[in-house]
Design a protein around this motif. Structure first.
Motif, PDB file in Angstrom:
ATOM      1  N   MET A   1     -21.336  21.303 -27.810  1.00  0.00           N
ATOM      2  CA  MET A   1     -20.750  21.141 -26.488  1.00  0.00           C
ATOM      3  C   MET A   1     -20.272  19.710 -26.317  1.00  0.00           C
ATOM      4  O   MET A   1     -20.989  18.770 -26.642  1.00  0.00           O
ATOM      5  CB  MET A   1     -21.805  21.505 -25.438  1.00  0.00           C
ATOM      6  N   LEU A   2     -19.097  19.591 -25.783  1.00  0.00           N
ATOM      7  CA  LEU A   2     -18.495  18.271 -25.625  1.00  0.00           C
ATOM      8  C   LEU A   2     -19.215  17.425 -24.589  1.00  0.00           C
ATOM      9  O   LEU A   2     -19.353  16.225 -24.743  1.00  0.00           O
ATOM     10  CB  LEU A   2     -17.018  18.424 -25.247  1.00  0.00           C
ATOM     11  N   VAL A   3     -19.691  18.045 -23.492  1.00  0.00           N
ATOM     12  CA  VAL A   3     -20.402  17.305 -22.445  1.00  0.00           C
ATOM     13  C   VAL A   3     -21.814  17.859 -22.311  1.00  0.00           C
ATOM     14  O   VAL A   3     -22.070  19.015 -22.603  1.00  0.00           O
ATOM     15  CB  VAL A   3     -19.676  17.376 -21.074  1.00  0.00           C
ATOM     16  N   ASN A   4     -22.729  17.015 -21.838  1.00  0.00           N
ATOM     17  CA  ASN A   4     -24.099  17.480 -21.626  1.00  0.00           C
ATOM     18  C   ASN A   4     -24.188  18.175 -20.273  1.00  0.00           C
ATOM     19  O   ASN A   4     -23.212  18.248 -19.530  1.00  0.00           O
ATOM     20  CB  ASN A   4     -25.104  16.331 -21.755  1.00  0.00           C
ATOM     21  N   ASN A   5     -25.355  18.681 -19.937  1.00  0.00           N
ATOM     22  CA  ASN A   5     -25.532  19.400 -18.674  1.00  0.00           C
ATOM     23  C   ASN A   5     -26.275  18.562 -17.645  1.00  0.00           C
ATOM     24  O   ASN A   5     -26.999  19.083 -16.818  1.00  0.00           O
ATOM     25  CB  ASN A   5     -26.238  20.739 -18.909  1.00  0.00           C
ATOM     26  N   ARG A   6     -26.090  17.257 -17.700  1.00  0.00           N
ATOM     27  CA  ARG A   6     -26.680  16.382 -16.681  1.00  0.00           C
ATOM     28  C   ARG A   6     -25.634  16.131 -15.604  1.00  0.00           C
ATOM     29  O   ARG A   6     -24.486  15.801 -15.903  1.00  0.00           O
ATOM     30  CB  ARG A   6     -27.174  15.082 -17.306  1.00  0.00           C
ATOM     31  N   LEU A  75     -17.826  30.232 -19.407  1.00  0.00           N
ATOM     32  CA  LEU A  75     -16.657  29.405 -19.694  1.00  0.00           C
ATOM     33  C   LEU A  75     -16.875  28.352 -20.772  1.00  0.00           C
ATOM     34  O   LEU A  75     -15.953  27.999 -21.495  1.00  0.00           O
ATOM     35  CB  LEU A  75     -16.175  28.700 -18.420  1.00  0.00           C
ATOM     36  N   GLU A  76     -18.094  27.832 -20.855  1.00  0.00           N
ATOM     37  CA  GLU A  76     -18.290  26.645 -21.689  1.00  0.00           C
ATOM     38  C   GLU A  76     -18.685  26.866 -23.145  1.00  0.00           C
ATOM     39  O   GLU A  76     -18.355  26.013 -23.974  1.00  0.00           O
ATOM     40  CB  GLU A  76     -19.307  25.719 -21.011  1.00  0.00           C
ATOM     41  N   PRO A  77     -19.354  27.952 -23.518  1.00  0.00           N
ATOM     42  CA  PRO A  77     -19.782  28.044 -24.920  1.00  0.00           C
ATOM     43  C   PRO A  77     -18.656  27.952 -25.947  1.00  0.00           C
ATOM     44  O   PRO A  77     -18.835  27.374 -27.017  1.00  0.00           O
ATOM     45  CB  PRO A  77     -20.480  29.405 -24.987  1.00  0.00           C
ATOM     46  N   SER A  78     -17.478  28.457 -25.638  1.00  0.00           N
ATOM     47  CA  SER A  78     -16.364  28.395 -26.589  1.00  0.00           C
ATOM     48  C   SER A  78     -15.668  27.034 -26.555  1.00  0.00           C
ATOM     49  O   SER A  78     -14.756  26.790 -27.343  1.00  0.00           O
ATOM     50  CB  SER A  78     -15.338  29.481 -26.268  1.00  0.00           C
ATOM     51  N   GLU A  79     -16.091  26.170 -25.625  1.00  0.00           N
ATOM     52  CA  GLU A  79     -15.502  24.853 -25.412  1.00  0.00           C
ATOM     53  C   GLU A  79     -14.032  24.927 -25.003  1.00  0.00           C
ATOM     54  O   GLU A  79     -13.278  23.972 -25.173  1.00  0.00           O
ATOM     55  CB  GLU A  79     -15.704  23.932 -26.621  1.00  0.00           C
ATOM     56  N   ASN A  80     -13.632  26.065 -24.414  1.00  0.00           N
ATOM     57  CA  ASN A  80     -12.288  26.177 -23.857  1.00  0.00           C
ATOM     58  C   ASN A  80     -12.213  25.542 -22.478  1.00  0.00           C
ATOM     59  O   ASN A  80     -11.138  25.180 -22.026  1.00  0.00           O
ATOM     60  CB  ASN A  80     -11.865  27.650 -23.760  1.00  0.00           C
ATOM     61  N   ALA A  81     -13.364  25.409 -21.812  1.00  0.00           N
ATOM     62  CA  ALA A  81     -13.363  24.894 -20.442  1.00  0.00           C
ATOM     63  C   ALA A  81     -14.613  24.068 -20.174  1.00  0.00           C
ATOM     64  O   ALA A  81     -15.644  24.259 -20.824  1.00  0.00           O
ATOM     65  CB  ALA A  81     -13.286  26.044 -19.443  1.00  0.00           C
ATOM     66  N   VAL A  82     -14.484  23.172 -19.183  1.00  0.00           N
ATOM     67  CA  VAL A  82     -15.604  22.353 -18.731  1.00  0.00           C
ATOM     68  C   VAL A  82     -15.664  22.429 -17.205  1.00  0.00           C
ATOM     69  O   VAL A  82     -14.675  22.139 -16.529  1.00  0.00           O
ATOM     70  CB  VAL A  82     -15.425  20.870 -19.145  1.00  0.00           C
ATOM     71  N   TRP A  95     -15.310  24.472  -7.087  1.00  0.00           N
ATOM     72  CA  TRP A  95     -15.528  24.002  -8.452  1.00  0.00           C
ATOM     73  C   TRP A  95     -14.214  23.474  -8.988  1.00  0.00           C
ATOM     74  O   TRP A  95     -13.155  24.057  -8.772  1.00  0.00           O
ATOM     75  CB  TRP A  95     -15.991  25.149  -9.348  1.00  0.00           C
ATOM     76  N   ILE A  96     -14.287  22.344  -9.679  1.00  0.00           N
ATOM     77  CA  ILE A  96     -13.137  21.795 -10.379  1.00  0.00           C
ATOM     78  C   ILE A  96     -13.447  21.929 -11.867  1.00  0.00           C
ATOM     79  O   ILE A  96     -14.420  21.364 -12.365  1.00  0.00           O
ATOM     80  CB  ILE A  96     -12.877  20.329  -9.984  1.00  0.00           C
ATOM     81  N   ILE A  97     -12.619  22.711 -12.521  1.00  0.00           N
ATOM     82  CA  ILE A  97     -12.829  23.073 -13.923  1.00  0.00           C
ATOM     83  C   ILE A  97     -11.575  22.691 -14.701  1.00  0.00           C
ATOM     84  O   ILE A  97     -10.454  22.892 -14.218  1.00  0.00           O
ATOM     85  CB  ILE A  97     -13.072  24.596 -14.044  1.00  0.00           C
ATOM     86  N   TYR A  98     -11.765  22.149 -15.870  1.00  0.00           N
ATOM     87  CA  TYR A  98     -10.624  21.845 -16.729  1.00  0.00           C
ATOM     88  C   TYR A  98     -10.700  22.732 -17.961  1.00  0.00           C
ATOM     89  O   TYR A  98     -11.783  22.945 -18.515  1.00  0.00           O
ATOM     90  CB  TYR A  98     -10.608  20.366 -17.114  1.00  0.00           C
ATOM     91  N   CYS A  99      -9.536  23.268 -18.356  1.00  0.00           N
ATOM     92  CA  CYS A  99      -9.539  24.163 -19.512  1.00  0.00           C
ATOM     93  C   CYS A  99      -8.386  23.855 -20.456  1.00  0.00           C
ATOM     94  O   CYS A  99      -7.422  23.176 -20.099  1.00  0.00           O
ATOM     95  CB  CYS A  99      -9.524  25.628 -19.081  1.00  0.00           C
TER      96      CYS A  99
END
Length: 145
Positions: A1-6, A75-82, A95-99
């Motif tokens: 995962m590109l970003v952590n969950n903090r 959304l996040e496991p495939s790393e298509n979106a954060v 929610w603000i999500i980038y994909c």
């Protein structure tokens, strides 16, 4: 995962009503990767409002939190979106999500279980390779209001 969950949380008042903003601690890693040029905003318009807190009722807040978790799970496991930011204000949770790929994200959203009915959400997407939507809110937080 590109970003952590903090998550970092900021709270205050906006137009005399409480506001809570949470964002990923290391969001800049996703932004700097230049992999996520599409901003998707999802707005949940709450049916209930707890007048003492200015936020949705506890029951609806639990549904919102479950939806938030489902967003990350799908959304996040495939790393298509954060899922980069969540804002709660005046009975609206946003929610603000980038994909990377909007079609892949749509497919992932369709996989969120709706066993208790459809979610009261609106979804909009825009090109935002520079993360302006996120940055405008983040800058206000960093500058202290």
């Amino acid at each position: 995962m590109l970003v952590n969950n903090r998550w970092v949380r900021a709270s205050g008042d906006l137009n005399g009503k409480p506001i809570s903003i949470q964002y990923r601690e290391d969001w800049s890693l996703a932004q700097e990767s230049e992999r996520y040029p599409v901003c998707v905003q999802i707005a949940w318009h709450a049916d209930s409002l707890d007048e003492s807190t200015g936020f949705p009722s506890d029951q609806e807040q639990n549904q919102i939190l479950a939806f938030h978790q489902a967003l990350q799970d799908k959304l996040e496991p495939s790393e298509n979106a954060v899922v980069a930011m969540m804002i709660t204000h005046d009975a609206i949770n946003q929610w603000i999500i980038y994909c990377e790929d909007l079609d892949v994200m749509k497919d992932a959203l369709d996989q969120i279980p709706t066993d208790q009915g459809l979610y009261p959400i609106e979804v909009v997407a825009d090109d935002d390779a520079e993360w302006q939507t996120f940055s405008k809110v983040h800058e206000v937080i960093v500058q202290g209001g």
